[in-house]
Design a protein around this motif. Sequence first.
Motif, PDB file in Angstrom:
ATOM      1  N   SER A 138       1.098  -1.251  -0.155  1.00  0.00           N
ATOM      2  CA  SER A 138       0.075  -0.049   0.064  1.00  0.00           C
ATOM      3  C   SER A 138       0.811   1.273   0.096  1.00  0.00           C
ATOM      4  CB  SER A 138      -0.905   0.075   1.268  1.00  0.00           C
ATOM      5  OG  SER A 138      -0.238   0.676   2.294  1.00  0.00           O
ATOM      6  N   ARG A 139       0.163   2.539   0.045  1.00  0.00           N
ATOM      7  CA  ARG A 139       1.082   3.655  -0.075  1.00  0.00           C
ATOM      8  C   ARG A 139       1.087   4.191   1.281  1.00  0.00           C
ATOM      9  NH1 ARG A 139      -2.023   7.565  -3.243  1.00  0.00           N
ATOM     10  NH2 ARG A 139      -3.817   5.927  -3.499  1.00  0.00           N
ATOM     11  N   VAL A 140       0.879   3.355   2.529  1.00  0.00           N
ATOM     12  CA  VAL A 140       1.237   3.861   3.774  1.00  0.00           C
ATOM     13  C   VAL A 140       2.479   2.948   4.163  1.00  0.00           C
ATOM     14  CG1 VAL A 140       0.334   3.762   6.096  1.00  0.00           C
ATOM     15  CG2 VAL A 140      -1.274   3.861   4.324  1.00  0.00           C
ATOM     16  N   ILE A 290      -6.854  -7.208   5.557  1.00  0.00           N
ATOM     17  CA  ILE A 290      -5.779  -6.934   4.666  1.00  0.00           C
ATOM     18  C   ILE A 290      -4.941  -5.716   5.240  1.00  0.00           C
ATOM     19  CG2 ILE A 290      -5.030  -6.348   2.363  1.00  0.00           C
ATOM     20  CD1 ILE A 290      -6.801  -8.332   1.399  1.00  0.00           C
ATOM     21  N   SER A 291      -5.906  -4.781   5.531  1.00  0.00           N
ATOM     22  CA  SER A 291      -5.049  -3.536   5.972  1.00  0.00           C
ATOM     23  C   SER A 291      -4.960  -3.171   7.315  1.00  0.00           C
ATOM     24  CB  SER A 291      -5.817  -2.352   5.232  1.00  0.00           C
ATOM     25  OG  SER A 291      -5.266  -1.096   5.583  1.00  0.00           O
ATOM     26  N   PRO A 292      -3.601  -2.600   7.770  1.00  0.00           N
ATOM     27  CA  PRO A 292      -3.309  -2.580   9.133  1.00  0.00           C
ATOM     28  C   PRO A 292      -3.868  -0.967   9.355  1.00  0.00           C
ATOM     29  CG  PRO A 292      -1.312  -2.484   7.571  1.00  0.00           C
ATOM     30  CD  PRO A 292      -2.391  -2.587   6.782  1.00  0.00           C
ATOM     31  N   SER A 293      -4.050  -0.145   8.444  1.00  0.00           N
ATOM     32  CA  SER A 293      -4.443   1.287   8.607  1.00  0.00           C
ATOM     33  C   SER A 293      -5.873   1.456   9.016  1.00  0.00           C
ATOM     34  CB  SER A 293      -4.016   1.951   7.337  1.00  0.00           C
ATOM     35  OG  SER A 293      -2.833   1.814   7.163  1.00  0.00           O
ATOM     36  N   PHE A 294      -6.744   0.804   8.697  1.00  0.00           N
ATOM     37  CA  PHE A 294      -8.132   0.712   9.068  1.00  0.00           C
ATOM     38  C   PHE A 294      -8.488  -0.002  10.231  1.00  0.00           C
ATOM     39  CE2 PHE A 294      -7.521   1.899   4.693  1.00  0.00           C
ATOM     40  CZ  PHE A 294      -8.138   2.967   4.427  1.00  0.00           C
ATOM     41  N   ASP A 295      -9.267   0.536  11.161  1.00  0.00           N
ATOM     42  CA  ASP A 295      -9.611  -0.337  12.339  1.00  0.00           C
ATOM     43  C   ASP A 295     -11.274  -0.032  12.700  1.00  0.00           C
ATOM     44  OD1 ASP A 295      -9.267   1.763  13.896  1.00  0.00           O
ATOM     45  OD2 ASP A 295      -7.071   1.008  14.285  1.00  0.00           O
ATOM     46  N   SER A 296     -11.392  -0.619  13.820  1.00  0.00           N
ATOM     47  CA  SER A 296     -12.988  -0.247  14.365  1.00  0.00           C
ATOM     48  C   SER A 296     -13.986  -0.528  13.348  1.00  0.00           C
ATOM     49  CB  SER A 296     -13.249   1.244  14.972  1.00  0.00           C
ATOM     50  OG  SER A 296     -11.945   1.520  16.204  1.00  0.00           O
ATOM     51  N   ILE A 297     -13.895  -1.481  12.535  1.00  0.00           N
ATOM     52  CA  ILE A 297     -14.952  -1.626  11.344  1.00  0.00           C
ATOM     53  C   ILE A 297     -16.221  -2.142  11.684  1.00  0.00           C
ATOM     54  CG2 ILE A 297     -15.050  -2.719   9.189  1.00  0.00           C
ATOM     55  CD1 ILE A 297     -11.960  -2.945   9.768  1.00  0.00           C
ATOM     56  N   GLN A 298     -17.280  -1.356  11.342  1.00  0.00           N
ATOM     57  CA  GLN A 298     -18.609  -1.530  11.831  1.00  0.00           C
ATOM     58  C   GLN A 298     -19.503  -1.680  10.636  1.00  0.00           C
ATOM     59  OE1 GLN A 298     -19.654   1.542  14.429  1.00  0.00           O
ATOM     60  NE2 GLN A 298     -21.767   0.526  14.799  1.00  0.00           N
ATOM     61  N   GLU A 299     -20.130  -3.049  10.468  1.00  0.00           N
ATOM     62  CA  GLU A 299     -21.005  -2.658   9.207  1.00  0.00           C
ATOM     63  C   GLU A 299     -22.532  -2.574   9.544  1.00  0.00           C
ATOM     64  OE1 GLU A 299     -21.038  -6.718   7.524  1.00  0.00           O
ATOM     65  OE2 GLU A 299     -18.685  -6.815   7.003  1.00  0.00           O
ATOM     66  N   VAL A 300     -23.092  -1.516   8.827  1.00  0.00           N
ATOM     67  CA  VAL A 300     -24.358  -1.042   9.236  1.00  0.00           C
ATOM     68  C   VAL A 300     -25.025  -1.241   8.090  1.00  0.00           C
ATOM     69  CG1 VAL A 300     -25.887   0.878  10.321  1.00  0.00           C
ATOM     70  CG2 VAL A 300     -23.654   0.736  10.730  1.00  0.00           C
TER      71      VAL A 300
END
Length: 586
Positions: A138-140, A290-300
């Motif tokens: 990724s670009r991070v 897959i991504s270490p940069s995104f967290d607290s994922i919540q599906e509504v």
Amino acid sequence: MAMYMRYLGRLRCGACGLRFRVFSDGKRCFTSKAVTQPDVLMERKLQETCRRKTFAQEQADRLEQAHRSILIKCPQKVNKPQLLKSLAKHGNIAHHHFFGSYETMLLLQFERRDGILSVKQSCSMPRPGKAFPFPARSRVILMTRHNEPTVGKADLPDRRSPENERFQDLLEMLRHHSNINGQLEELVQHMQLTEEDIRLRFLVSSLLQDLCTAILPSIQIQPFGSSVNLFGRVGCDLDMFLDIGSLNFERNSKRVQQDSPLEFQVKMFKSERQATQTILSLVGKLLRHISPSFDSIQEVLKARCPVLRFCHSPSNLNCDLTASNRIALYMSETLKAFAQIDARVRPLVFAIRCWARAQNLTSSVSGTWITNFSLTLLVLFFLQQRSPSVIPTISDLRKHADRRDHRVLDGMNCTIVSDLSKIAPSNNEQSVEDLLHGFFDFYGSFPFQKKSINLRTGQMQRRSDNFPMEIINPFEENLNVSKNVNVRQLVHFVELSQNASWKLEKHHQSSSNQSWGLMTLLQHWSNQQGSVTDGTSLHPRPKAERFNDLYQSLWSEKNGNSEEMQQTRNSSPQTDGDRQVKGQTE
Ligand code: GTP
Ligand code: MG
């Protein structure tokens, strides 16, 4: 000196009329300036002079910038000049910005995409140890300890002040102004998104797009809402939408022959809604796994407008991702158009939104209280109602549109003019201070129980539903944007509006040792109950009987939602369990 790509020709900017040169990598330079001028300056100049770019041009340019950008997590004491020097070996740097408190983050934009490729080629994968890395590029990028350029204490990163601190700073700065108009200007300067904030938001969109191409290669993700409509303040959420519609473009493309017998074999869904839910759920899985940069994922996903919520941790941005929500992008364009048409719109919207936040009328979570979106529509409607009006109606914006602006989505006409120079300036000469006062008077006595608010016509009209407050969605007229607001919150809004009007009247004079003007509106309501910090007593609840009447009249409505009102009246807003998806309440 910068290396230039193939020169393609000259163009005239549709927004400002300036001529510029176009190069094969998409870069543009003004023809009137020497081409040798540093590109960074050129870029800045372009931004300044093209303020009146159309919404679509601005979005496209920002996304292009974002695709040439990377985010680098550095150690706190990194030697910044040395780091920039080493990165410049990968390509000319067009823009950079350091931020962050616990670790230093660098947002870096190259002049060309090759710069990104070159940096990526120089990166290695973490060695498998106890954990095994998923080999995504990724670009991070992480700057590891062994190759970091370090420095002493003097070069510690800037610390971003948290929301409260920023608010306290603001109150202190407001004290030094001699009139409320100056305070309002200060408020915008202090709270608005900075250029760096905006770049970061577009970068997060483009990083998400990179990830999502794993599902569908031609996917496009665009920011909307307050990140792009000129009403965003530091720390606001990042709303993005995944354009599924654009994936179907082949259907209408001239390149595909209508009589071709060839068709892709694809999985079919029961409805577009189901396809949307599936795609958002897949994106959620990608982010989670897959991504270490995104967290607290919540599906509504069951909401009227399904949404995926998460946090982008390096930038600390709370994000909402929706799909098939192009109409919200058109709404953002419309709000931005109003902000650009008259300079008084932004200070007024900022003041009302900050006032509402300070008084706990709005919240960052969804519930039965008014949203920032509804508040913005209330301000715009009030400005349409002035005599002469400060801003045009949406019908007026439509009248000036030309053929290129025409757009209808699922039968809903979302057309507005894109060339805002066609809109004549208002003849209204009221100051922002007068308008602020006027807003509170207007809504302090608005007949909410009988009238609804229609921004398309700029008129109040007879109520068509039984909810306490009705703001008709400008593009979907059968929907009420403020359907979530319960009676208790409406009465609170009316009451606080009357109180604000009284405070402005009483404390409109500059005073060195007392709160005055805008400061009195931004201080927390609950801090002032009983004892007022500036030594004067609170205005006794004005016309309390009228609130009671309003409360009662809405309360005793013989309609289907009276039971719901009973519940919402009894429950405190903060503990309301039946949360709706923020902003998508109709
Ligand atoms: P903040 O995030 O609070 O700064 O403001 P915002 O304008 O971004 O509001 P929000 O994040 O709640 O919503 C993002 C965008 O979605 C808004 O700007 C609107 O364009 C759209 N939106 C929000 N609420 C509604 C709603 O109730 N109905 C419709 N149709 N659109 C909405
Ligand atoms: Mg938002």
